[in-house]
Enzyme design. Sequence first.
Site, short mmCIF file in Angstrom:
data_model
loop_
_atom_site.label_atom_id
_atom_site.label_comp_id
_atom_site.label_asym_id
_atom_site.label_seq_id
_atom_site.Cartn_x
_atom_site.Cartn_y
_atom_site.Cartn_z
N HIS A 27 0.81 -1.22 0.00
CA HIS A 27 0.00 0.00 0.00
C HIS A 27 0.84 1.27 0.00
CE1 HIS A 27 0.44 0.04 4.51
NE2 HIS A 27 0.40 1.34 4.29
N ASP A 75 -0.75 -7.55 1.71
CA ASP A 75 -0.13 -6.22 1.66
C ASP A 75 1.39 -6.34 1.79
OD1 ASP A 75 0.32 -3.50 1.71
OD2 ASP A 75 -0.39 -3.22 3.77
N SER A 171 4.40 2.22 8.09
CA SER A 171 3.99 1.14 7.19
C SER A 171 5.18 0.51 6.48
CB SER A 171 3.01 1.67 6.14
OG SER A 171 1.80 2.04 6.72
N GLY A 172 5.12 -0.82 6.32
CA GLY A 172 6.18 -1.54 5.63
C GLY A 172 7.34 -1.95 6.50
#
Length: 229
Positions: A27, A75, A171-172
Amino acid sequence: MVSVSFEGRHHCGGFLLHVRWVVSAAHCFNDRDPSTGLVVLGAHALLRPEPTQQVFSIAAVVQHPSYQPATQANDICLLKLNGSAVLGPAVQLLGLPRRGAWPPLAGRRCRVSGWGFVSDFEEPPPGLMEAEVRVLDLSVCNSSWQGRLSPAMFCTRSGDRRRRGFCSADSGGPLVCGSRAHGLVSFSGLWCGDPKTPDVYTQVSVFVAWIWDVVWRNSSPGCYGVLCE
């Protein structure tokens, strides 16, 4: 730890799997042109020059073919760097869990890291931050999320009254349990660390076979297209 930036601002995290490959969240690249992004390795405080930093552009982004933006299922993505990282004290590889392994057991202590905001009010961190969290029983987490979680997700909580966890721009980044990246920061609720909406991660072990297939297929003499050396 890896920082992915766009227009000079940290955007997402990730981790170095191979000298030319980074694992991150799919994402992070929705509506982004990967060719304008930079990957920074060996950093602590991103806003000042550090001799340990290595900076690369992104040669390719490979999102999981079953990634679903609406639900954040699957994701995960791989970033190919435009050069090879130099390993040393400040830049190391992070290992994957065993292929198909179960997610960490409920109650296990793990660590999540990133350069995301340290409050709900977009307060930037002084440097790379780390929090200890505990894995939450999946059925309890899924109940909190009204059944939204897919089988390849799992959750963590603070384990006490302090609201520890990830926040925007984390994120990630990896959730490290022991010495391996068992989770990737995926999504949470409106407020950082809110126990009513536990932090949700992509379960990395589900994707180990896919990860290595992409890496080896696109690093061999028979590779093709933009992914070739």
